[in-house]
Structure formats: structure tokens, C-alpha cells
Design an enzyme around this catalytic site. Structure first.
Site, PDB file in Angstrom:
ATOM      1  N   LYS A   1       1.089  -1.503   0.413  1.00  0.00           N
ATOM      2  CA  LYS A   1       0.028  -0.026   0.030  1.00  0.00           C
ATOM      3  C   LYS A   1       1.030   1.268   0.242  1.00  0.00           C
ATOM      4  O   LYS A   1       1.771   1.783   1.040  1.00  0.00           O
ATOM      5  CB  LYS A   1      -0.593   0.176   1.292  1.00  0.00           C
TER       6      LYS A   1
HETATM    7  O1  G3P Z   1      -8.567   1.404   4.478  1.00  0.00           O
HETATM    8  C1  G3P Z   1      -8.662   3.119   4.947  1.00  0.00           C
HETATM    9  C2  G3P Z   1      -9.770   2.767   5.940  1.00  0.00           C
HETATM   10  O2  G3P Z   1      -9.135   2.150   7.195  1.00  0.00           O
HETATM   11  C3  G3P Z   1     -10.257   4.133   6.414  1.00  0.00           C
HETATM   12  O3  G3P Z   1     -11.723   3.883   7.113  1.00  0.00           O
HETATM   13  O4  G3P Z   1     -13.350   4.940   8.548  1.00  0.00           O
HETATM   14  O5  G3P Z   1     -10.601   5.891   9.208  1.00  0.00           O
HETATM   15  O6  G3P Z   1     -11.979   6.830   7.418  1.00  0.00           O
HETATM   16  P1  G3P Z   1     -12.135   5.444   7.673  1.00  0.00           P
END
Ligand code: G3P
Length: 217
Positions: free
Chosen positions: A83
Site C-alpha cells: 500500500k
Molecule cells: O482502508 C481505509 C480505512 O481504514 C479508512 O477508514 O473510517 O478511518 O476513514 P476510516
């Protein structure tokens, strides 16, 4: 549609994996921090558990170090997807690593223009963050739709990995648009099964089973 689980918690991955609901796993530095574990150790354990792609994120911001980190990460297992963030250095690392034949997941994508660059850099996956766009009153689903249109217009093979999924509606809309993959927290995937009419109907069946003394065993 492929389901990736967005977590570094082994037990949560195993529970869904046993149900055949895990086509891959995504992690990021925040999820690794939350796990409280060493990135190499926990990533290897996840790779041993899951056959599909397991995304592990680099920590560097310069291309040269990202490439070096990516080449170390892929030594963990064959199903590692490296990533990298959607920056010019990240795209440079993506091009080099994808030319090496490695899977690359370009993350922190917030626009169709960014996704177009990632596809041209050979990304295996592009991770547009729906929830974080919604958080600032932009339309995360519109970005997914635009990327799907653009990738289909030109036959890009990069897979749309809808990320930052916060609700079952994000899953539903991503499926309607045709995202290749969703990555969601275990709780969101598990909550997809819930419907009040299912609960009500089962209660009624159970009442009739009891009243009629229906027995199978
Ligand atoms: O894969 C990306 C994810 O973990 C981000 O999620 O909820 O932190 O925006 P969030």
C-alpha cells in the site's frame, strides 16, 4: 464483488474467514497501531490465515524508501499487496513495484483524477475513501461512480477497492456502481445480515413450531 476486511485484528478476520466472507484484508498504520502488534509479525499471521491479497502500507514518503519497504513487505508472503499513498512519490513507487510484478494498492485516493493517475502507474487496486469524503460534505459515492466510468471507458484493469466504508449503505451503493472490492470493518460486514422483518418472521415461525410441536430430530 470481493469483500476485504479492514482490520489487523486476527480473531475478527478468522471469524469472517470461516464464513467464506474474506477475499482479502487491508491494513494501514492506524489499524496496525490499534492492533498493538509488530507490523511484520501481524501481517505474516494475516497472510497465513487468508489466501487473498493482504495490503500492508509503507511508512516512508519518498519513493526510494517506499520501494525498499515494499520489497521487504513482499518477502512476508506471496499474497502481499504493497500500500502506497496517492502522491507523486507513491505513484513512482507504484510504477516500480508493479513493474516488478508486485501487487500495489494505491491508498488515500479522494478524486477520480487521482485514480486515473494510479491506473496509469499500474496500480492493482485503487482505494478511494468514501467515508472521509462524506465527512467533509463531499459525495464519496460520486467519486466511486466517476472512477468506474473512467476505468470502463479506457479498459483500465486497476480494481476499484472502495474504502473508508462506514455503513451497509456504502456497501450497497458500491455494489450498485460496480466497485470490484469493498474493504470494511468486520462490524459493517456483520451488520449486513440484519433486517427487522427477518427477526419478526423467525419469531413467528418459532412460535408456530412451538404451538404445533413440530420436531425434526
Ligand atoms: O482502508 C481505509 C480505512 O481504514 C479508512 O477508514 O473510517 O478511518 O476513514 P476510516
Amino acid at each position: 464483488m470481493k469483500f476485504f476486511v479492514d482490520t489487523a485484528e486476527i480473531d475478527a478476520i478468522a471469524e469472517l474467514n470461516d464464513l467464506g466472507m474474506v477475499d482479502g484484508v487491508t491494513t494501514n498504520p492506524s489499524l496496525i497501531k490499534k492492533s498493538g502488534r509488530d507490523i511484520i509479525e501481524v501481517t505474516k499471521e494475516i497472510c497465513d490465515l487468508v489466501d487473498g491479497p493482504v495490503s500492508a502500507e509503507v511508512t516512508a514518503t519518498d519513493a526510494e524508501t517506499m520501494i525498499a519497504e515494499g520489497r521487504k513487505l513482499v518477502e512476508i508472503a506471496e499474497n502481499i499487496a504493497v500500500k502506497v499513498p496517492l502522491t507523486w512519490d507513491g505513484l513512482k513507487a507504484c510504477k516500480t513495484l508493479s513493474d516488478d510484478g508486485q501487487m500495489v494498492n494505491v491508498t488515500l485516493c479522494f478524486s477520480a483524477n487521482q485514480a486515473l493517475l494510479a491506473a496509469k502507474a499500474g496500480a492493482t487496486f485503487i482505494s478511494p475513501f468514501i467515508g472521509r469524503l462524506d465527512d467533509i460534505n463531499l459525495d464519496g459515492m460520486e467519486v466511486i461512480e466517476d472512477i468506474r466510468t473512467i476505468y470502463d471507458n479506457y479498459g483500465f484493469e486497476t480494481q476499484i477497492l472502495a474504502a473508508s466504508i462506514r455503513s451497509v449503505n456504502h456497501v450497497l451503493e458500491s455494489a450498485r456502481i460496480g466497485a470490484d472490492v469493498i474493504t470494511a470493518p468486520p462490524a459493517v460486514i456483520k451488520s449486513m445480515v440484519n433486517h427487522p422483518l427477518t427477526d419478526k418472521g423467525l419469531d413467528a415461525f418459532l412460535a408456530d413450531i412451538k404451538a404445533a410441536e413440530i420436531k425434526i430430530l
